[in-house]
Design an enzyme around this catalytic site. Sequence first.
Site, mmCIF file in Angstrom:
data_model
loop_
_atom_site.group_PDB
_atom_site.id
_atom_site.type_symbol
_atom_site.label_atom_id
_atom_site.label_comp_id
_atom_site.label_asym_id
_atom_site.label_seq_id
_atom_site.Cartn_x
_atom_site.Cartn_y
_atom_site.Cartn_z
ATOM 1 N N CYS A 192 0.814 -1.222 0.000
ATOM 2 C CA CYS A 192 0.000 0.000 0.000
ATOM 3 C C CYS A 192 0.842 1.264 0.000
ATOM 4 O O CYS A 192 0.305 2.370 -0.129
ATOM 5 C CB CYS A 192 -0.948 -0.004 1.194
ATOM 6 S SG CYS A 192 -2.176 -1.330 1.131
ATOM 7 N N CYS A 201 -13.517 0.783 7.672
ATOM 8 C CA CYS A 201 -12.663 0.188 6.648
ATOM 9 C C CYS A 201 -12.659 1.028 5.373
ATOM 10 O O CYS A 201 -13.712 1.480 4.918
ATOM 11 C CB CYS A 201 -13.156 -1.221 6.304
ATOM 12 S SG CYS A 201 -13.438 -2.300 7.727
ATOM 13 N N SER A 202 -11.485 1.235 4.794
ATOM 14 C CA SER A 202 -11.403 1.958 3.527
ATOM 15 C C SER A 202 -11.977 1.095 2.408
ATOM 16 O O SER A 202 -11.898 -0.131 2.451
ATOM 17 C CB SER A 202 -9.950 2.328 3.217
ATOM 18 O OG SER A 202 -9.126 1.172 3.194
ATOM 19 N N LYS A 232 -10.064 6.374 4.184
ATOM 20 C CA LYS A 232 -11.353 5.908 4.669
ATOM 21 C C LYS A 232 -12.514 6.406 3.805
ATOM 22 O O LYS A 232 -13.440 5.655 3.521
ATOM 23 C CB LYS A 232 -11.535 6.353 6.133
ATOM 24 C CG LYS A 232 -12.871 6.069 6.749
ATOM 25 C CD LYS A 232 -13.147 4.577 6.836
ATOM 26 C CE LYS A 232 -14.616 4.277 6.759
ATOM 27 N NZ LYS A 232 -15.241 4.556 5.502
ATOM 28 N N HIS A 239 -9.150 4.066 -1.586
ATOM 29 C CA HIS A 239 -7.801 3.503 -1.453
ATOM 30 C C HIS A 239 -7.431 2.624 -2.648
ATOM 31 O O HIS A 239 -7.267 1.416 -2.515
ATOM 32 C CB HIS A 239 -7.730 2.701 -0.151
ATOM 33 C CG HIS A 239 -6.384 2.148 0.180
ATOM 34 N ND1 HIS A 239 -5.199 2.713 -0.251
ATOM 35 C CD2 HIS A 239 -6.032 1.052 0.921
ATOM 36 C CE1 HIS A 239 -4.175 1.996 0.195
ATOM 37 N NE2 HIS A 239 -4.657 0.985 0.903
#
Length: 389
Positions: free
Chosen positions: A85, A212-213, A331, A335
């Site tokens: 990431c 959670c993103s 978020k 992402h």
Amino acid sequence: MARPLVLGWSHTAFGKQPDATLESLIVDAGRGALDDADVAPDQIDLVVVGQFNSGMHPLGFPSSLPLQIDDGLFGVPALRTENACASGSAAVHTGLAHLLAGRARKVLVIGAEKMTGIPASTVGSALLGADYDLAGAESSTGFAGLFAEVAQEYERRHGPGGDTLGAIAAKSHRLGAANPFAQLRKDLGEEFCSTTSEGNPMVAAPLRRTDCSPVSDGAAALVLGLEPTSTRHAPVRVAGWGSANDHLPRARRDPLAFAATELAWNRAMKDAGVTTGDLDLVELHDCFTIAELLMYEVLGLAPRGEGRRALADGVVLPGGALPVNPSGGLKSKGHPVGATGVSQHVSVAMQLTGTFPGVQIEGARMGAVHNMGGLAVANHVTILAADRS
């Protein structure tokens, strides 16, 4: 050598983009950054593409896709960086290294990922490839399950956090609602984010969907150089940067320490000759709300185990001592893995030039980017400053 500059930038919308391809995302973002920087394609000495992929896209060799922007890029060296990431920030730092080594004078950096339109199991398996223990294994909760274990350990050591995670999620949604690039543009409120419901189910206790993103498509790009070029805005100076990696096996890491994250942060601060107190904002890696909570403590905004105070006291809100993720963060903004780090740099650059289209931090002169890969394994931090040259 003078500190490198961010000359121009571009950002696509993040979210589900069924008509977009990896190629179109890269081309759109890259062309936009060149135009914004007033840099011709034949002036670029290096192209760096940040992309995780890990099987999410059949093309595993995208480094030359930016050449589709313009024939003037023919022959320019191009490479791809992959650091889970943190792939986007790894691409930015790779470009900076080439500038400082004298191997390039202008670098085009593009971060991109196409994650939708494929089975959720494929995405989950790809992301778990960034975990030493679960790579190649079946998991119903994926990385959410890993960060849920972190949240559980946090409560075990420091006691119940109440609605702290819900409050962080609500902050992100409130800020993301004002960001035209964001995927989730709805202010959901603290009650919704703190309550398990049909619209906000538990993903991996104690993390709900709003913790959670989301899975996203998108790209962001910037042009790095040594002299100002843009007629649209001032450049942004790269005041300092640092990175650090932790051990990959979870058994060798304290899940709450984020030790290599703290090391990367301190290295960047030392390189820039500043402290956290000198910053006006930070875009940090909030893949899950528990990660943002821990980062409050890593940055020294609250003592260990008391990160909730940074939120309750308004420290991390717009108008506070250090606003965190005014873009809405991963978020709410989304992402798309390889794009995230570049997006964070673009968001801070816009803030420092007063051109951010969402919640603008008035008078911002210095900001930081924090981007991590895996569970705080690969860590990249950049300090950006409004240019005074």
